[in-house]
Design an enzyme around this catalytic site. Structure first.
Site, PDB file in Angstrom:
ATOM      1  N   PRO A 279       0.274  -0.636   0.384  1.00  0.00           N
ATOM      2  CA  PRO A 279      -0.007   0.073   0.212  1.00  0.00           C
ATOM      3  C   PRO A 279       0.754   1.427  -0.058  1.00  0.00           C
ATOM      4  O   PRO A 279       1.827   1.481   0.862  1.00  0.00           O
ATOM      5  CB  PRO A 279      -0.634   0.181   1.250  1.00  0.00           C
ATOM      6  N   ASP A 449       5.479   3.337   1.706  1.00  0.00           N
ATOM      7  CA  ASP A 449       4.966   2.214   2.179  1.00  0.00           C
ATOM      8  C   ASP A 449       4.279   2.707   2.990  1.00  0.00           C
ATOM      9  O   ASP A 449       4.932   2.980   4.373  1.00  0.00           O
ATOM     10  CB  ASP A 449       6.116   0.480   2.277  1.00  0.00           C
ATOM     11  N   HIS A 450       2.401   2.589   3.044  1.00  0.00           N
ATOM     12  CA  HIS A 450       2.160   3.461   4.509  1.00  0.00           C
ATOM     13  C   HIS A 450       2.299   2.348   5.502  1.00  0.00           C
ATOM     14  O   HIS A 450       1.485   2.866   6.859  1.00  0.00           O
ATOM     15  CB  HIS A 450       0.472   3.819   4.331  1.00  0.00           C
ATOM     16  N   ARG A 451       2.893   1.158   4.941  1.00  0.00           N
ATOM     17  CA  ARG A 451       2.775   0.175   6.268  1.00  0.00           C
ATOM     18  C   ARG A 451       3.311   1.082   7.511  1.00  0.00           C
ATOM     19  O   ARG A 451       3.409   0.431   8.030  1.00  0.00           O
ATOM     20  CB  ARG A 451       3.138  -1.116   5.722  1.00  0.00           C
TER      21      ARG A 451
END
Lengths: 477, 559
Positions: A279, A449-451
């Site tokens: 994501p 990477d929004h994690r």
């Protein structure tokens, strides 16, 4: 007059052996098959030269790794003798010959991987035919072969799986240039003898570095592993001669044709698909580059490149925001990478590769510029070593030279963020005191990477970066 | 000697305890298998077998002496070569290593009044300078390996930050373990009433032993169990710091960047495991043409692929180290190599340290063997298959036995112990011949290697000679659930057997916990259990033992 060539090899069945370290994925029954293949050769009668194929050692095996060649090129083989050890998904097996003859040419080296049914070596019936077989092998430079480095993991950045140049054809000649530095130490017996530690020797073989040309930095001038690594990363003197073609390939393609992916394109494709599972989000920033441009003008003559300056600035900003330099590989945890390695995307003939400027926050701008030049040369000569293109922790992609003012980049799997850099161009800017002026500005756009990296992280990082670029005195420290 | 079989082996396989047909006539292998390891029996074993064996009458001279019949006649027989009429002890054992300890415990169990003579420390090589401390180091190296193997940890979903170690802490662990085991051994003997006589023991004459300078003790029977010391070939100068033997290495006084290990047998292999795990690079020097010459060739090949090739190890084979000079004055350790066949000088290595692991030499000097007309052979005391000492005329020396490394039959601690027990069985009226082919051996690398019986080439040679058929079955650890759960699927078990009658000739295992797995096979050999019967035995699931289950089941016996 095509000849029917049958494989001359089959695995000796009762020889089950476990794999060394790297275990393979699926399991299957150890069904032993004899691989057969029809193969067309040129008109010349070559019936006495037989191809040795990668056998299918189990029903699920699609490719096999050469663990070791039991015989070496030119050696005589008797029917039933083992020639090569192949690693399948279940075990390592000795593969034996069906025919007498000579092992004329090895087409896939130890550690290499070949698809089931593809030729891995040639067998000549008589000694006279060895030469013919060798030229044949050289001609059909094995499509299946790929050096061990090429089979890198999916966690690497985009071009990680790009086939490294066929190992045999690209020895890195680290020639006398490096030798200047070599202190003649007591152990070397006046240079006649090379004293290298066991691991250094192993690495040298792997990285194809000539130990005789390396200066040792270990105890008593002994060559240790890091010397070999350094030598492998050092400039290849002949790279300059292989003048790189301009990155933009001339559009002389035949329209309407369907072209299968090259290995590199295949690797890129796989990585791109894999990136879809991450994501990502994007944050852009406009940075004024007047000061940077001025600095660049000043030190350009010393060989400093804009890429190095940008990489350096990015690295300094990353040092203050370690989370942006982190990576998440498994979806459950993430790693604060211990070094800041800036990968920079470079278009090369037929693909894309990301040479890596290692420890970019720690090296000075001049050596970084030299290093960059060397990496690009090596990339174009297809001589990059795996650690030179798959160790990046943050990627830069710059299309500014084409006049592109903004774009966004796809995050290479296994890294946390990539920054797309547009062209710096004169822009009318309103200032706080109400006046309008012209400033050089460029737009950068970070994909992350929004994690693991959140919007505020990127924002803070970009703010730091813009401060560094707008006041670039730290870049030259 | 570096390897100890699990401490809980309570009863070496050699003692038949039930009515199973035990073939006492199985001959020894013609070539003594020079394996060097040790095992240690747990102290204070409860031998469950009551001493109700019918006494053999074949040895008429041997009355079953009980301790209360022993009269004191100390000092009265000075220098006289005639045998004393009454004895201080029923049995004196010279040497309190694992062999002597095993014999002493069994002798007490059998009601013999027993003394043990020790000139150094109780426990001998195994406990003090061998398998016991080396197991401590290997326990550390195994954990270091696990913690350093990122690939492996990741596959298990584990995250560990950089693993490190404290050299002194590791060294202390090894030393503490040796001390603890030594204490246990001493206490177990004391508790059972074994007299521990301190001083060097020597044979003064028949049934007479000198302890220390001037104490003379008599005993009806004497067992020599003096063991061995590291063998250092000529030309090698051991300084105990940079050129060392296993004795020094086990103290782990320093971890060199680069160490050459001369000899790639068990000792060398285990130390390579320890040193590489602690960050050293290793160079093997092996006189034979291939590494690990003592192993079944197939196991050796696999072991090399797992234990040598991927590690920071290189090697020179087919070479002798003719001269090794310790490091001094800023110069490194130098090792001069010559070709083993042509004797041409080949190369000179310069390393930080050298470990001499070229085997072990019997410790038999000063034993007074000349007093009883016994000549050693390359230092080893010649014995027959019942461990009875043979003199220079080829005659048996009455009442004198030799067990363990000193006789060189099989240089393993647990073999010494088994031999000692076998001797005590004979002394107490039960004829017994130990089947050395049933004695397992193990090398405690990661993963471990273990074996019992013949290697495949040995079995094929024997089959050729005696005219029977040999078959081989193999199973891989890759197919074992427990091994896969541990993510340790690399390994192989190999069974060499007779398809006509199902007899096991040899079993070789390379893989996780191989040293613990071998006993199913060694017990089967000792008890004469055939494969067709083993096939029906049940193994718990999922366990590593199923590797052997599968191995037996895959054998094809034509019955």
């Amino acid at each position: 007059m095509a000849h029917l060539l049958q494989t001359s090899f089959l695995p000796s069945s009762p020889c089950l052996r476990a794999n060394p370290d790297r275990s393979s994925s699926s399991t299957s029954s150890p069904m032993v098959q004899i691989s057969r293949r029809r193969s067309k050769t040129g008109g010349v009668v070559q019936a006495k030269i037989r191809e040795i194929f990668m056998p299918a050692l189990s029903s699920t095996m699609t490719e096999g790794k050469i663990v070791s060649w039991v015989k070496s090129e030119g050696e005589k083989l008797a029917k039933g003798e083992s020639v090569v050890v192949v690693e399948s998904d279940k075990a390592d097996m000795d593969v034996e010959t069906f025919y007498d003859g000579y092992l004329a040419a090895i087409m896939v080296e130890e550690g290499g991987v070949a698809a089931v049914g593809s030729a891995i070596a040639l067998l000549a019936e008589t000694e006279d035919e060895i030469e013919a077989a060798r030229s044949k092998a050289a001609g059909s430079s094995s499509s299946a072969s790929s050096s061990p480095a090429a089979a890198s993991t999916a966690a690497d950045p985009i071009p990680a799986e790009i086939t490294a140049p066929p190992a045999a054809s690209a020895p890195i000649a680290v020639t006398p240039v490096a030798k200047l530095a070599s202190a003649v130490h007591p152990a070397s017996d006046g240079g006649k003898r090379v004293v290298a530690s066991p691991y250094a020797k192993k690495l040298a073989k792997e990285l194809k570095v000539d130990l005789a040309a390396i200066a040792g930095s270990g105890p008593l001038g002994r060559i240790v592993a890091k010397d070999v690594e350094a030598a492998a990363a050092a400039p290849a003197p002949l790279a300059a001669t292989t003048a790189a073609p301009p990155p933009a390939a001339s559009p002389n393609v035949e329209l309407g044709t369907v072209v299968p992916f090259t290995t590199m394109q295949g690797a890129v494709s796989r990585n791109m698909l894999e990136s879809l599972s991450v994501p990502t989000f994007r944050v852009g920033y406009t940075i004024t580059t007047d000061a940077l441009d001025a600095l660049y003008k000043k030190i350009k003559s010393k060989g400093v490149t804009m890429t190095a300056l940008l990489a350096k600035a990015t690295a300094l900003a990353l040092a203050k925001h370690p989370v942006v330099n982190s990576s998440c590989r498994d979806g459950n945890s993430f790693t604060y990478n211990s070094s800041i390695n800036i990968a920079v995307a470079v278009a090369i003939d037929g693909g894309l590769i990301t040479p890596v400027l290692q420890d970019a926050d720690k090296s000075d701008i001049y050596s970084m510029s030299r290093k960059w030049k060397e990496l690009v040369d090596k990339a174009r000569a297809k001589q990059l070593q795996p650690h030179e293109y798959n160790t990046g922790t943050f990627t830069l992609s710059n299309l500014g030279m084409f006049g592109v003012d903004r774009f966004d980049a796809i995050l290479p799997p296994g890294t946390g963020a990539i920054m797309a850099v547009g062209a710096s161009q004169p822009t009318a800017v309103g200032t706080k005191d109400g006046r309008i002026g012209i400033k050089n500005q460029m737009q950068v756009n970070v994909t992350a990477d929004h994690r693991v990296i959140y919007g505020a992280d990127l924002a803070a990082f970009l703010q730091t970066l813009s401060k560094i670029i707008e006041d670039p005195k730290d870049l030259t420290f | 000697m570096q390897a100890s079989l699990s401490l809980s082996v309570s009863n070496p396989a050699a003692i038949p305890r039930s009515s199973h047909g035990f073939e006492s006539s199985i001959p020894f292998p013609s070539k003594p298998v020079n394996l060097r390891f040790c095992g240690l029996r747990r102290e204070a074993l409860g031998f469950s077998s009551a001493s109700t064996y019918p006494l053999s009458t074949s040895r008429s001279s041997r009355s079953v002496a009980r301790s209360n019949k022993v009269s004191a006649s100390l000092g009265s027989a000075n220098g006289s070569s005639s045998a004393p009429k009454s004895f201080d002890y029923d049995l004196i054992i010279i040497g309190a290593g694992v062999g002597g300890h095993g014999a002493a415990l069994h002798a007490v169990e059998k009601g013999l009044k027993t003394a043990i003579v020790e000139g150094d420390v109780v426990g001998g090589t195994c406990v003090n300078r061998g398998c016991v401390p080396s197991k401590a180091l290997l326990a550390v190296s195994g954990r270091m390996r696990e913690l350093q193997n990122e690939h492996h940890l990741k596959a298990l979903g584990l995250q560990v930050s950089a693993a490190g170690y404290d050299r002194q802490g590791v060294a202390d662990h090894a030393n503490n373990l040796a001390m603890k085991i030594r204490g246990n051994l001493t206490n177990s003997m004391k508790a059972l009433g074994v007299d521990i006589l301190t001083g060097f023991g020597a044979v003064l004459g028949p049934q007479k032993v000198k302890v220390g300078k001037d104490t003379v003790v008599t005993a009806k029977d004497i067992i020599i169990a003096t063991g061995s010391v590291p063998f250092v070939p000529k030309g090698i100068e051991v300084d105990g710091k940079t050129v060392i033997t296993s004795d020094h290495a086990l103290k782990l006084e320093f971890v060199p960047d680069w160490i050459a290990i001369v000899g790639s047998g068990y000792i060398g292999l285990e130390f390579s495991d320890v040193y590489t795990a602690l960050g050293s690079e290793v160079t093997f020097v092996e006189a034979l043409d291939q590494l690990m010459p003592g192993f079944d060739p197939e196991i050796g090949k696999l072991a090399q692929r797992v234990l040598i090739n991927p590690r920071k190890i290189d090697y020179h084979t087919g070479v002798f180290a003719t001269k090794i000079t310790p490091a001094k004055d800023g110069k490194p350790v130098t090792i001069e190599l010559i070709d083993a066949k042509t004797k041409e000088p080949k190369e000179t290595l310069e390393v930080d340290a050298a470990l001499i692991a070229t085997g072990r030499a019997p410790f038999t000097n000063g034993l007074g063997l000349e007093n009883i007309n016994v000549a050693t052979q390359r230092g080893f005391i010649p014995v027959d298959e019942r461990m009875r000492v043979i003199d220079s005329n080829g005659d048996l020396v009455p009442h004198l036995f030799c067990i363990g490394d000193a006789n060189g039959k099989m240089m393993l601690a647990h073999a010494a112990s088994a031999q000692g027990i076998s001797v005590v069985e004979q002394l107490t009226g039960r004829d017994h011949v130990l089947n050395h082919l049933s004695i397992p051996a193990a090398c405690f690398t990661h993963p471990e290697i273990s074996m019992v019986g013949l290697t495949e080439p040995q079995a094929r040679e024997k089959a050729e000679l005696e005219g029977f058929e040999v078959a081989v079955a193999k199973t891989s650890f890759k197919a074992n659930t427990k091994a896969l759960a541990e993510n340790e699927g690399e390994g192989l078990a190999k069974l060499i057997y007779r398809p006509d009658n199902g007899e096991i000739l040899g079993v070789h295992i390379f893989g996780l916990h191989a040293a613990d797995l071998i006993h199913e096979a060694s017990n089967a050999i000792a008890l004469g259990t055939r494969i067709q019967d083993l096939k029906l035995a049940v193994h718990a699931h999922p366990t590593l033992s199923e590797v052997l289950d599968e191995l037996f089941k895959s054998a094809k016996v034509s019955l």
